[in-house]
Motif scaffolding. Structure first.
Motif, PDB file in Angstrom:
ATOM      1  N   ASN A 215      35.581  44.251  44.271  1.00 36.22           N
ATOM      2  CA  ASN A 215      33.778  43.496  43.651  1.00 36.22           C
ATOM      3  C   ASN A 215      34.357  41.611  44.415  1.00 36.22           C
ATOM      4  O   ASN A 215      36.017  42.048  44.272  1.00 36.22           O
ATOM      5  CB  ASN A 215      33.606  43.258  42.649  1.00 36.22           C
ATOM      6  CG  ASN A 215      33.549  43.036  41.435  1.00 36.22           C
ATOM      7  OD1 ASN A 215      33.600  42.069  40.989  1.00 36.22           O
ATOM      8  ND2 ASN A 215      34.756  43.617  40.796  1.00 36.22           N
ATOM      9  N   ALA A 216      33.539  40.865  44.780  1.00 38.37           N
ATOM     10  CA  ALA A 216      33.348  39.898  44.734  1.00 38.37           C
ATOM     11  C   ALA A 216      32.763  38.774  43.331  1.00 38.37           C
ATOM     12  O   ALA A 216      31.856  38.087  43.676  1.00 38.37           O
ATOM     13  CB  ALA A 216      33.246  39.549  46.493  1.00 38.37           C
ATOM     14  N   ALA A 217      33.638  38.897  42.514  1.00 44.06           N
ATOM     15  CA  ALA A 217      33.349  38.285  41.482  1.00 44.06           C
ATOM     16  C   ALA A 217      31.882  38.762  40.562  1.00 44.06           C
ATOM     17  O   ALA A 217      31.358  37.897  40.433  1.00 44.06           O
ATOM     18  CB  ALA A 217      32.776  36.652  41.851  1.00 44.06           C
ATOM     19  N   MET A 218      31.581  40.081  41.297  1.00 45.58           N
ATOM     20  CA  MET A 218      30.196  40.705  40.185  1.00 45.58           C
ATOM     21  C   MET A 218      30.851  41.885  39.655  1.00 45.58           C
ATOM     22  O   MET A 218      30.280  42.909  40.472  1.00 45.58           O
ATOM     23  CB  MET A 218      29.689  40.044  41.524  1.00 45.58           C
ATOM     24  CG  MET A 218      28.365  39.583  41.944  1.00 45.58           C
ATOM     25  SD  MET A 218      28.013  38.089  41.456  1.00 45.58           S
ATOM     26  CE  MET A 218      26.544  38.870  41.135  1.00 45.58           C
ATOM     27  N   PRO A 219      31.597  42.054  39.242  1.00 43.27           N
ATOM     28  CA  PRO A 219      32.417  43.389  38.413  1.00 43.27           C
ATOM     29  C   PRO A 219      31.720  43.659  37.459  1.00 43.27           C
ATOM     30  O   PRO A 219      30.879  44.958  37.865  1.00 43.27           O
ATOM     31  CB  PRO A 219      33.571  42.705  37.752  1.00 43.27           C
ATOM     32  CG  PRO A 219      33.556  41.348  36.823  1.00 43.27           C
ATOM     33  CD  PRO A 219      33.154  40.909  38.139  1.00 43.27           C
ATOM     34  N   SER A 220      30.751  43.018  36.534  1.00 41.95           N
ATOM     35  CA  SER A 220      28.993  43.714  36.317  1.00 41.95           C
ATOM     36  C   SER A 220      27.925  43.513  36.180  1.00 41.95           C
ATOM     37  O   SER A 220      27.554  45.024  36.948  1.00 41.95           O
ATOM     38  CB  SER A 220      28.743  42.419  34.778  1.00 41.95           C
ATOM     39  OG  SER A 220      28.528  41.414  35.262  1.00 41.95           O
TER      40      SER A 220
ATOM     41  N   ARG B   9      43.067  50.605  39.166  1.00 41.97           N
ATOM     42  CA  ARG B   9      42.375  50.154  40.072  1.00 41.97           C
ATOM     43  C   ARG B   9      41.238  49.868  40.821  1.00 41.97           C
ATOM     44  O   ARG B   9      40.468  50.357  41.227  1.00 41.97           O
ATOM     45  CB  ARG B   9      42.437  51.925  40.394  1.00 41.97           C
ATOM     46  CG  ARG B   9      43.764  53.364  40.193  1.00 41.97           C
ATOM     47  CD  ARG B   9      42.855  55.014  39.936  1.00 41.97           C
ATOM     48  NE  ARG B   9      42.168  54.973  40.511  1.00 41.97           N
ATOM     49  CZ  ARG B   9      42.391  56.596  40.459  1.00 41.97           C
ATOM     50  NH1 ARG B   9      42.261  57.345  38.806  1.00 41.97           N
ATOM     51  NH2 ARG B   9      41.224  57.367  41.014  1.00 41.97           N
ATOM     52  N   VAL B  10      40.657  48.738  39.747  1.00 45.05           N
ATOM     53  CA  VAL B  10      38.995  48.635  40.077  1.00 45.05           C
ATOM     54  C   VAL B  10      40.169  46.793  41.049  1.00 45.05           C
ATOM     55  O   VAL B  10      41.432  45.869  39.677  1.00 45.05           O
ATOM     56  CB  VAL B  10      38.642  47.982  39.205  1.00 45.05           C
ATOM     57  CG1 VAL B  10      39.057  47.601  37.761  1.00 45.05           C
ATOM     58  CG2 VAL B  10      36.938  47.935  39.638  1.00 45.05           C
ATOM     59  N   PHE B  11      39.491  45.962  42.108  1.00 46.43           N
ATOM     60  CA  PHE B  11      39.683  44.597  42.283  1.00 46.43           C
ATOM     61  C   PHE B  11      39.086  43.397  42.361  1.00 46.43           C
ATOM     62  O   PHE B  11      38.366  44.025  42.583  1.00 46.43           O
ATOM     63  CB  PHE B  11      40.506  44.824  43.226  1.00 46.43           C
ATOM     64  CG  PHE B  11      41.814  45.818  43.359  1.00 46.43           C
ATOM     65  CD1 PHE B  11      42.603  45.572  43.004  1.00 46.43           C
ATOM     66  CD2 PHE B  11      41.287  47.063  43.605  1.00 46.43           C
ATOM     67  CE1 PHE B  11      44.460  45.819  42.642  1.00 46.43           C
ATOM     68  CE2 PHE B  11      42.848  47.782  43.419  1.00 46.43           C
ATOM     69  CZ  PHE B  11      44.541  47.468  43.300  1.00 46.43           C
ATOM     70  N   ASP B  12      38.551  42.454  41.610  1.00 46.61           N
ATOM     71  CA  ASP B  12      37.875  41.412  41.700  1.00 46.61           C
ATOM     72  C   ASP B  12      38.830  40.514  42.460  1.00 46.61           C
ATOM     73  O   ASP B  12      39.585  39.695  41.651  1.00 46.61           O
ATOM     74  CB  ASP B  12      37.541  40.488  39.983  1.00 46.61           C
ATOM     75  CG  ASP B  12      36.493  40.317  40.171  1.00 46.61           C
ATOM     76  OD1 ASP B  12      35.853  39.556  41.656  1.00 46.61           O
ATOM     77  OD2 ASP B  12      35.511  39.816  39.118  1.00 46.61           O
ATOM     78  N   VAL B  13      38.299  39.726  43.716  1.00 46.43           N
ATOM     79  CA  VAL B  13      39.170  39.275  44.498  1.00 46.43           C
ATOM     80  C   VAL B  13      38.288  38.290  44.834  1.00 46.43           C
ATOM     81  O   VAL B  13      39.058  37.352  45.261  1.00 46.43           O
ATOM     82  CB  VAL B  13      38.688  40.036  46.161  1.00 46.43           C
ATOM     83  CG1 VAL B  13      39.573  41.244  46.010  1.00 46.43           C
ATOM     84  CG2 VAL B  13      37.742  39.888  46.252  1.00 46.43           C
ATOM     85  N   GLY B  14      37.608  37.793  43.574  1.00 43.25           N
ATOM     86  CA  GLY B  14      36.824  36.756  43.730  1.00 43.25           C
ATOM     87  C   GLY B  14      35.254  36.213  44.357  1.00 43.25           C
ATOM     88  O   GLY B  14      35.334  37.283  45.012  1.00 43.25           O
ATOM     89  N   ILE B  15      35.211  35.003  44.723  1.00 44.75           N
ATOM     90  CA  ILE B  15      33.890  34.985  45.861  1.00 44.75           C
ATOM     91  C   ILE B  15      34.439  34.957  47.614  1.00 44.75           C
ATOM     92  O   ILE B  15      34.769  33.799  47.151  1.00 44.75           O
ATOM     93  CB  ILE B  15      32.868  33.633  45.297  1.00 44.75           C
ATOM     94  CG1 ILE B  15      32.926  33.526  43.819  1.00 44.75           C
ATOM     95  CG2 ILE B  15      32.131  33.648  46.324  1.00 44.75           C
ATOM     96  CD1 ILE B  15      31.424  32.192  43.221  1.00 44.75           C
ATOM     97  N   ALA B  16      34.907  36.138  47.714  1.00 42.24           N
ATOM     98  CA  ALA B  16      36.185  35.856  48.587  1.00 42.24           C
ATOM     99  C   ALA B  16      35.329  37.429  49.616  1.00 42.24           C
ATOM    100  O   ALA B  16      35.872  37.979  50.025  1.00 42.24           O
ATOM    101  CB  ALA B  16      37.604  35.391  48.328  1.00 42.24           C
ATOM    102  N   GLU B  17      34.345  37.478  49.554  1.00 39.67           N
ATOM    103  CA  GLU B  17      33.807  39.008  50.224  1.00 39.67           C
ATOM    104  C   GLU B  17      34.564  38.861  51.583  1.00 39.67           C
ATOM    105  O   GLU B  17      35.277  40.260  52.074  1.00 39.67           O
ATOM    106  CB  GLU B  17      32.375  38.816  50.653  1.00 39.67           C
ATOM    107  CG  GLU B  17      31.148  38.367  49.557  1.00 39.67           C
ATOM    108  CD  GLU B  17      31.652  36.933  49.287  1.00 39.67           C
ATOM    109  OE1 GLU B  17      30.161  37.112  48.309  1.00 39.67           O
ATOM    110  OE2 GLU B  17      31.458  36.289  49.499  1.00 39.67           O
TER     111      GLU B  17
END
Length: 643
Positions: free
Chosen positions: A344-349, A363-371
């Motif tokens: 996801n891109a900074a939207m985990p919830s 196995r989950v990756f939050d890459v920040g606001i970087a679509e």
């Protein structure tokens, strides 16, 4: 009115000019009253609370120091601009925030001259500010341009592209980095504030310029050592080397809630004649309201709430949300397949992947606001045999379109796109509407595109995407709760490119794509009351289109309608192209596509927006009757009979 907070000083501030007329010793009280007003207003309307409370003092300081609206203040994303709206002549309407015909939840150029740039997506402020600064210079207009960007938005590459360009141009631009989460470099108290004030002031800057002139007279081989010595000496105390390397003069970090620190520093940079400056302030989301401070994630965006207790008023539904169904279904699939990963891109919830992370944290990756990065990162994972699910809102996936085409589709990589917030999103308005993914993904060769008709279908589509390895596949679903249908214990793999008949009838066929199916079935009941029993079908797939199903409906009915939660160029356009290309429009068939109109719809409730688009049951019935040839009188009589 009696229940509203007492705000005697704020009551005298109708524009920023009124604020600038006050003694600066009174600005602390203005900030306190402004915070109380924001809390009370958002408790009535809902909205983005935590981020707004975090910039109260900054908002007051900016409008007290800069000559707005002549000077430009650009709020990145825009959801932190509620205090700004109150101070810029919109206080009387602040309790219409995000309501139909009310104030936008973001900055809007059409709403106020104090909003020089509209923003609903993040990381655009520095680019826009640079454009304004250059335009002012070319036009000979002396003007300060201030871009306020949050630290989360600094995870997007666009912000660094803009800073790199601004530094190279030596443009006159002030960037305020609002550090409220990442804590890049926390302030160290009075010493940090003193140093920030010192290096932003004319004495230090004058000394620095004199030193530069002195260094310019030294032999060339000493230039670089001298520059690095000055940079090291200053960054030793204040940090900011990264921003210096990008060409910005760095000031900070400073306490963003301390007006005694903010005001003199902003005074200093307002008068600075040199190029781009970055002021690093540290703030706390939800500042001044204990529930928001204690749970800044839950109070980032809120529904209506009780000011005293902080309890949010959320409607109770018997149906699960589509987001939760996606998360739970993906967890089921991942439990059996170790190759499944989620991005996801900074939207985990917002995407439900926080729940996935609780079960499968590695196995989950939050890459920040970087679509853009998220999509190509997923492509890299897929190229090595993993099964990436890239969960991004429809409106935000637009930012990564080149990566979808170039890095995923051309290479036939099996990246799974979980597209949340498809269709109208209600109060967030046109910047967040998920109207376009059917059109912009539907034209890509090899892309499979599905839309869930209800929450059970979404579970099946998650299973289908997990099993599909022949290239990219996307499935879309809306904001909000499902229809309350019976849920399967586990999703079943659907045959690719095959729809289903939901109800068999005659004369009229309605082919639905997405969750309009519930309204289509309700419309069918109304038509049945008039003696018309339409055939109802769920397309499931836009691409590949179930051509056999479309041809059968077209050849056995007089009228064919399509419905979708998307704009022109989407499902209806694909059906029309197939019909026209195969001569199926040459006979008696009358075809009408129902879609989101070709316009930007302002914020309202989702139900109101679909009704205005003619995509509710009443609109579907009206289109069916009109297409059958009912004149105005017959239409009125028929609608009166079934109302």
């Amino acid at each position: 009115m009696a229940d509203r907070p007492s705000t005697p000083l704020l009551d005298t501030v109708h524009t920023p000019a009124d604020l600038r007329a006050l003694p600066r010793t009174e600005l602390r009280q203005v900030a306190d009253e402004l915070r109380a007003e924001v809390i009370d207003a958002v408790s009535v309307t809902g909205g983005h609370l935590g981020s707004a409370l975090g910039v109260i003092e900054l908002t007051v300081a900016l409008h007290a120091v800069f000559d707005t609206p002549h000077d430009r203040i650009i709020w990145d994303v825009g959801h932190q601009a509620y205090p700004h709206k109150i101070l810029t002549g919109r206080r009387e309407r602040i309790r219409t925030l995000r309501q139909k015909n009310g104030l936008s939840g973001f900055t809007r150029r059409a709403e106020s001259e104090y909003d020089p740039f509209g923003a609903g997506h993040s990381s655009t402020s520095i680019s826009a500010g640079l454009g304004m600064a250059v335009a002012s210079e070319l036009q000979g207009v002396p003007r300060n341009v201030v871009a306020v960007i949050g630290d989360g938005a600094m995870s997007a590459g666009m912000a660094y592209e803009a800073m790199n360009n601004a530094g190279a141009m030596d443009a006159r631009l002030i960037v305020i980095l609002n550090d409220n989460d990442m804590s890049i470099a926390p302030p160290t108290g009075a010493l940090s504030a003193y140093l920030a004030r010192l290096v932003s002031g004319p004495v230090y800057r004058g000394t620095r310029e004199a030193a530069k002139n002195f260094v310019s007279k030294l032999p060339p081989f000493l230039h670089e050592p001298a520059r690095r010595t000055e940079e090291f000496a200053r960054s030793f105390f204040t940090g900011g080397t990264l921003f210096e390397e990008l060409g910005f003069y760095y000031v900070g970090p400073i306490d963003g809630h301390n007006l005694d620190h903010l005001l003199p520093i902003l005074d200093n940079v307002r008068e600075a004649a040199e190029g781009p400056i970055l002021i690093h302030i540290v703030t706390k989301k939800g500042k001044g309201y204990a529930p928001a401070e204690d749970a800044d994630d839950k109070y980032h965006g809120v529904s209506k709430f009780n000011v005293v207790t902080g309890a949010q008023a959320k409607a109770v539904s018997n149906a699960p949300s589509y987001t939760n169904v996606f998360a739970e279904s993906l967890i089921q699939e991942a439990n059996d397949d170790p190759r499944i990963v989620a991005i996801n891109a900074a939207m985990p919830s917002g995407t439900g992947l926080d729940k996935f992370g609780e079960v499968h944290p590695t196995r989950v990756f939050d890459v920040g606001i970087a679509e853009q990065h998220a999509v190509t990162f997923a492509a890299g994972l897929a190229s090595e045999g993993m099964k990436p699910f890239c969960a991004i809102y429809s409106t935000f996936l637009q930012r990564a379109y080149d990566q979808v085409v170039h890095d995923v589709a051309i290479q036939h990589l099996p990246v799974r796109f979980a597209i949340d917030r498809a269709g109208f999103v209600g109060a967030d308005g046109p910047t967040h509407a998920g109207n376009y993914d059917s059109a912009y993904l539907g034209v890509i060769p090899g892309m499979v595109h599905m839309a869930a008709a209800d929450e059970a279908e979404l579970r099946h589509m998650v299973a289908t995407a997990a099993a599909y390895d022949n290239g990219p596949i996307a499935f879309r679903y809306p904001r909000g709760e499902g229809l309350g249908v019976d849920m399967p214990a586990r999703g079943q793999v659907l045959p690719i490119g095959k729809g289903r008949i939901v109800r068999q009838g005659a004369t009229i066929a309605i082919l639905s794509y997405g969750t309009r199916l519930g309204e289509v079935l309700a419309a069918a009941d109304k038509l049945a009351a008039l003696g018309l029993n339409p055939t109802i079908a769920d397309a499931r797939f836009l691409k590949p289109l179930d051509e056999e199903l479309v041809a059968r409906l077209a050849s056995t009915h007089d009228v064919l309608l399509t419905t979708e939660e998307g704009a022109i160029g989407g499902f209806g356009s694909h059906v029309a192209t197939f019909l026209a290309s195969n001569g199926l429009l040459d006979g008696k068939l009358r075809f009408r596509p129902l879609m989101i109109p070709d316009r930007f719809d302002e914020h309202s409730t989702q139900a109101d927006m679909y009704a205005a688009a003619g995509l509710d049951r009443a609109g579907i019935v009206a289109t069916a009757l009109t297409t059958l040839g009912y004149d105005e009188a017959a239409m009125a009589a028929a609608l009166g009979q079934i109302s």
